[in-house]
Write an enzyme that holds these catalytic residues in place. Structure first.
Site, PDB file in Angstrom:
ATOM      1  N   LYS A 170      14.713 -32.105  -1.111  1.00 57.15           N
ATOM      2  CA  LYS A 170      15.077 -31.146  -2.144  1.00 57.15           C
ATOM      3  C   LYS A 170      16.470 -31.768  -2.375  1.00 57.15           C
ATOM      4  CE  LYS A 170      18.552 -28.364  -2.242  1.00 57.15           C
ATOM      5  NZ  LYS A 170      19.038 -28.783  -3.822  1.00 57.15           N
ATOM      6  N   GLY A 223      25.692 -33.686   3.415  1.00 55.93           N
ATOM      7  CA  GLY A 223      26.624 -32.992   2.376  1.00 55.93           C
ATOM      8  C   GLY A 223      27.508 -32.461   3.321  1.00 55.93           C
ATOM      9  N   SER A 224      28.082 -31.092   2.846  1.00 57.29           N
ATOM     10  CA  SER A 224      29.243 -30.576   3.381  1.00 57.29           C
ATOM     11  C   SER A 224      29.087 -29.801   4.861  1.00 57.29           C
ATOM     12  CB  SER A 224      29.696 -29.385   2.057  1.00 57.29           C
ATOM     13  OG  SER A 224      28.954 -28.377   2.466  1.00 57.29           O
ATOM     14  N   GLY A 228      25.950 -27.669   6.415  1.00 56.77           N
ATOM     15  CA  GLY A 228      25.372 -28.576   7.715  1.00 56.77           C
ATOM     16  C   GLY A 228      25.495 -27.640   8.753  1.00 56.77           C
ATOM     17  N   GLU A 245      24.507 -35.326   8.457  1.00 59.97           N
ATOM     18  CA  GLU A 245      25.745 -36.331   8.090  1.00 59.97           C
ATOM     19  C   GLU A 245      26.666 -35.412   7.201  1.00 59.97           C
ATOM     20  OE1 GLU A 245      26.473 -38.961   9.205  1.00 59.97           O
ATOM     21  OE2 GLU A 245      24.536 -39.716  10.250  1.00 59.97           O
ATOM     22  N   CYS A 279      31.511 -40.445   1.686  1.00 60.37           N
ATOM     23  CA  CYS A 279      31.929 -39.887   2.904  1.00 60.37           C
ATOM     24  C   CYS A 279      32.435 -40.834   3.938  1.00 60.37           C
ATOM     25  CB  CYS A 279      30.634 -39.375   3.941  1.00 60.37           C
ATOM     26  SG  CYS A 279      29.108 -40.469   3.501  1.00 60.37           S
ATOM     27  N   GLN A 326      34.159 -30.026  -8.695  1.00 58.16           N
ATOM     28  CA  GLN A 326      34.965 -31.111  -8.064  1.00 58.16           C
ATOM     29  C   GLN A 326      36.239 -31.485  -8.615  1.00 58.16           C
ATOM     30  OE1 GLN A 326      33.292 -32.246  -4.871  1.00 58.16           O
ATOM     31  NE2 GLN A 326      35.286 -32.809  -4.492  1.00 58.16           N
ATOM     32  N   GLU A 381      38.696 -32.604   4.078  1.00 53.61           N
ATOM     33  CA  GLU A 381      37.977 -33.621   3.373  1.00 53.61           C
ATOM     34  C   GLU A 381      38.086 -33.064   1.917  1.00 53.61           C
ATOM     35  OE1 GLU A 381      33.770 -34.183   2.974  1.00 53.61           O
ATOM     36  OE2 GLU A 381      34.187 -36.251   3.406  1.00 53.61           O
TER      37      GLU A 381
HETATM   38  N1  LIG Z   1      29.860 -36.342   3.170  1.00 56.16           N
HETATM   39  C1  LIG Z   1      28.957 -36.048   2.272  1.00 56.16           C
HETATM   40  O1  LIG Z   1      28.355 -37.293   2.014  1.00 56.16           O
HETATM   41  C2  LIG Z   1      29.295 -35.077   0.911  1.00 56.16           C
HETATM   42  C3  LIG Z   1      30.287 -34.142   1.047  1.00 56.16           C
HETATM   43  N2  LIG Z   1      30.064 -33.183   0.218  1.00 56.16           N
HETATM   44  C4  LIG Z   1      31.335 -32.137   0.459  1.00 56.16           C
HETATM   45  O2  LIG Z   1      30.838 -30.736   0.050  1.00 56.16           O
HETATM   46  C5  LIG Z   1      31.502 -30.121  -1.141  1.00 56.16           C
HETATM   47  C6  LIG Z   1      30.542 -29.511  -1.873  1.00 56.16           C
HETATM   48  O3  LIG Z   1      29.489 -30.284  -2.338  1.00 56.16           O
HETATM   49  P1  LIG Z   1      28.087 -29.687  -2.455  1.00 56.16           P
HETATM   50  O4  LIG Z   1      27.224 -30.554  -3.297  1.00 56.16           O
HETATM   51  O5  LIG Z   1      28.087 -28.117  -3.039  1.00 56.16           O
HETATM   52  O6  LIG Z   1      27.428 -29.722  -0.974  1.00 56.16           O
HETATM   53  P2  LIG Z   1      26.660 -28.668  -0.073  1.00 56.16           P
HETATM   54  O7  LIG Z   1      26.553 -29.362   1.136  1.00 56.16           O
HETATM   55  O8  LIG Z   1      26.672 -27.603  -0.484  1.00 56.16           O
HETATM   56  O9  LIG Z   1      25.030 -29.287  -0.725  1.00 56.16           O
HETATM   57  C7  LIG Z   1      24.325 -30.517  -0.331  1.00 56.16           C
HETATM   58  C8  LIG Z   1      22.723 -30.145  -0.372  1.00 56.16           C
HETATM   59  O10 LIG Z   1      22.666 -28.959   0.380  1.00 56.16           O
HETATM   60  C9  LIG Z   1      21.873 -28.014  -0.508  1.00 56.16           C
HETATM   61  N3  LIG Z   1      22.184 -26.757  -0.001  1.00 56.16           N
HETATM   62  C10 LIG Z   1      23.280 -26.138  -0.133  1.00 56.16           C
HETATM   63  N4  LIG Z   1      23.176 -24.667   0.359  1.00 56.16           N
HETATM   64  C11 LIG Z   1      22.165 -24.648   1.196  1.00 56.16           C
HETATM   65  C12 LIG Z   1      21.507 -23.741   1.649  1.00 56.16           C
HETATM   66  N5  LIG Z   1      21.971 -22.572   2.327  1.00 56.16           N
HETATM   67  N6  LIG Z   1      20.218 -24.151   2.492  1.00 56.16           N
HETATM   68  C13 LIG Z   1      19.784 -25.323   2.367  1.00 56.16           C
HETATM   69  N7  LIG Z   1      20.258 -26.381   1.509  1.00 56.16           N
HETATM   70  C14 LIG Z   1      21.311 -26.028   0.817  1.00 56.16           C
HETATM   71  C15 LIG Z   1      22.386 -28.249  -1.898  1.00 56.16           C
HETATM   72  O11 LIG Z   1      21.585 -27.728  -2.654  1.00 56.16           O
HETATM   73  C16 LIG Z   1      22.625 -29.625  -1.837  1.00 56.16           C
HETATM   74  O12 LIG Z   1      21.148 -30.413  -1.944  1.00 56.16           O
HETATM   75  C17 LIG Z   1      32.231 -31.398  -1.689  1.00 56.16           C
HETATM   76  O13 LIG Z   1      33.232 -30.854  -2.476  1.00 56.16           O
HETATM   77  C18 LIG Z   1      32.399 -32.348  -0.695  1.00 56.16           C
HETATM   78  O14 LIG Z   1      33.685 -32.252  -0.065  1.00 56.16           O
HETATM   79  C19 LIG Z   1      29.345 -33.115  -0.885  1.00 56.16           C
HETATM   80  C20 LIG Z   1      28.398 -34.116  -1.089  1.00 56.16           C
HETATM   81  C21 LIG Z   1      28.290 -35.258  -0.042  1.00 56.16           C
HETATM   82  O1  LIG Z   2      25.384 -41.726   2.558  1.00 58.86           O
HETATM   83  C1  LIG Z   2      25.172 -42.763   1.730  1.00 58.86           C
HETATM   84  C2  LIG Z   2      25.750 -43.661   1.712  1.00 58.86           C
HETATM   85  C3  LIG Z   2      27.352 -43.725   2.396  1.00 58.86           C
HETATM   86  C4  LIG Z   2      28.124 -44.545   2.168  1.00 58.86           C
HETATM   87  C5  LIG Z   2      27.684 -45.895   1.646  1.00 58.86           C
HETATM   88  S1  LIG Z   2      28.925 -46.841   1.555  1.00 58.86           S
HETATM   89  O2  LIG Z   2      29.976 -46.725   2.651  1.00 58.86           O
HETATM   90  O3  LIG Z   2      29.627 -46.988   0.233  1.00 58.86           O
HETATM   91  O4  LIG Z   2      28.219 -48.109   1.723  1.00 58.86           O
HETATM   92  C6  LIG Z   2      26.388 -45.925   1.224  1.00 58.86           C
HETATM   93  C7  LIG Z   2      25.606 -45.068   1.310  1.00 58.86           C
END
Ligand SMILES: NC(=O)C1=CN([C@@H]2O[C@H](COP(=O)(O)OP(=O)(O)OC[C@H]3O[C@@H](n4cnc5c(N)ncnc54)[C@H](O)[C@@H]3O)[C@@H](O)[C@H]2O)C=CC1
Ligand SMILES: O=Cc1ccc(S(=O)(=O)O)cc1
Length: 479
Positions: A170, A223-224, A228, A245, A279, A326, A381
């Protein structure tokens, strides 16, 4: 219409969504089907059925599929990179780099499918043999974010398939295009129907099915933090395996003895490239007294040269923020930093149009100085091109500030002192530590992950990925 892939068939959804280019919001990339809960359950059923045979497939069959997928991704890097830059907003070179990462990941795990792992161990009892082997977990649900639309799905799908699991992916709602392209590549690479399923749709509907359906044996999520935590609670409730993660508030320490040029390049790269939406981005620069003012001035000078523009335009350094939600979050934190008393040294203005007049979600990278550890901009964050400088008396105080965070994903140090670099590698409370390098920009063949609130469960990537995507069996035989 781009459809979902369920049980080897392309299936229309009850709804659809438009994929919009954040560099030019008039540009619609395509219309993508949105699955509902019933279709998500169909995908789980198809995966459960297909996994039985895929779990018994030979290493050669799994190698062939993963290797073919990796080869096609690498051959189509320019086209897939363009799609990725168009739907997510990272610059074209960054997007092509991400596609190459995805291709290499498939190639790496093709090799891992061949390198079976097992042990024959002498028993403590006479005449007894002990075998320790790894088996697939079963059906894995993969829930992915928008910031790495092809690399994150790739680094979950490739090990899942290599070790004999079936997959339901998904992807994030904002970036269905790269996930669809990946599904199309896998489908044509020779995977039996149902082994890989794509269900685009809402997290609260499609994602929730993956969390609740007892046929899904494991969930891998990026994700967030709040999502998580929800996933962790749902998985614990039914004893499913899970791996998370999540965020970071990654520090980069800059010591008096650092090479200024190296420090500024590493800080600009990890703070602002990919629009700060990684991240692994460094959002806290912890700088010791003797270099502090020179460093802040050099950062401001370098930031003035950064070109914020259309992600696909040659010469762009910083593409747009991914969407208006965002962007609003980034701007709220910039206002918050000012109200908390931080000094905005450079940037921070939203730009409604790019250099060609196209409407998009642009933001000039922002640098705060005179910040303190307790400010919310240093604790939460932000996930955008917004970076703070914290002043430290010496290395010891810098290390303490670096570790003063609920997160623990990545940490960096810029120094020419072997003693401090070595000490920092041992004492930084983070899963990944970089010396004289940006905190973002990791290799694809070694473990990726963090500590504290950043990560939960076994590491992703490299050989360590087997810990999540397999389960260990110990068998005893009396001769
Ligand atoms: N650490 C990271 O790599 C990331 C952090 N973020 C952070 O999260 C904030 C929000 O971004 P979002 O895209 O809304 O993150 P999110 O954590 O809500 O979404 C990530 C994934 O989880 C899914 N998801 C959301 N609610 C769910 C549920 N109840 N059950 C199962 N799956 C679910 C979403 O559809 C998406 O595929 C951003 O502003 C940022 O701060 C966002 C993306 C990546
Ligand atoms: O999560 C995927 C991801 C996160 C970080 C990076 S990088 O630090 O920019 O290499 C790549 C993929």
């Amino acid at each position: 219409m781009f459809k979902n892939l369920i049980g080897g068939e392309w299936v229309d959804g009850p709804r659809s969504t438009r994929n919009i280019n954040p560099s030019d919001t008039r540009d619609v990339i395509g219309e993508y089907a949105q699955a509902d809960a019933a279709q998500a359950r169909d995908a789980v059923a198809a995966a459960a059925q297909a996994q039985r045979a895929w779990g018994q497939s030979t290493p050669q069959q799994r190698f062939d599929v993963l290797d073919a997928a990796g080869a096609e991704i690498l051959a189509r890097r320019a086209e897939l990179g363009d799609l990725l830059a168009r739907e997510e907003g990272k610059t074209l070179p960054e997007a092509v780099g991400e596609v190459v990462r995805a291709g290499n990941i498939f190639k790496f795990f093709a090799g891992e499918a061949l390198r079976g792992d097992g042990e024959l161990v002498p028993s403590v009892r006479p005449g007894v043999g002990v075998e320790v082997t790894r088996e697939p977990v079963g059906v894995v649900g993969l829930i992915t974010p928008w910031n790495f639309p092809i690399a994150i799905p790739a680094w979950k799908i490739a090990p899942a398939l290599a070790f004999g699991n079936a997959v339901v992916l998904k992807p994030a709602e904002l970036v269905p295009g790269s996930a669809w392209a990946l599904a199309d590549i896998l489908q044509r690479a020779g995977l039996p129907g149902g082994v890989f399923n794509l269900v685009m749709g809402r997290g609260s509907e499609v994602g929730q099915v993956l969390l609740d359906d007892a046929r899904v044996d494991a969930i891998s999520f990026t994700g967030s933090v709040p999502t998580g935590q929800r996933i962790a609670a749902a998985c614990v409730a039914r004893m499913a395996k899970f791996q998370l993660e999540m965020g970071g508030k990654n520090p980069m320490v800059v010591l008096d003895d650092a090479d200024l040029e190296v420090a500024v390049s590493a800080a600009v790269n990890s703070g602002f490239f990919s629009t700060g939406q990684r991240c692994t981005a460094s959002s806290r620069l912890i700088v010791t007294e003797g270099i502090h003012d020179r460093f802040v001035e050099a950062m401001a000078r370098r930031m003035a040269t950064l070109k914020v523009d259309d992600a696909r335009k040659p010469g762009t350094d910083i593409g747009p923020v991914v969407d208006e939600r965002q962007l609003a979050q980034d701007l709220e934190y910039i206002a918050l930093g000012q109200s908390e008393g931080a000094r905005l040294v450079a940037g921070g203005e939203a730009l409604e149009r790019n250099a060609d007049g196209a409407p998009g979600h642009y933001l000039r990278p922002a640098l705060f100085a005179d910040t303190t550890a307790s400010m919310r901009i240093n604790r939460e964050e932000i996930f955008g091109p917004v970076v703070s400088v914290l002043r430290a008396k010496d290395y010891e105080e810098a290390l303490a500030l670096a570790n003063d965070t609920p997160f623990g994903l990545a940490a960096g140090i810029a120094t020419t002192s072997l003693k401090h670099a070595t000490h920092f590698k041992r004492h930084a409370q983070a899963g990944m530590v970089m010396v004289n390098l940006p905190t973002a920009g990791v290799d694809y063949h070694v473990p990726f992950g963090g500590r504290k609130a950043s990560s939960y469960g076994p590491r992703e990537q490299g050989r360590h990925a087997a810990q999540f995507y397999t389960t260990v069996k110990t068998a005893y035989t009396q001769a």
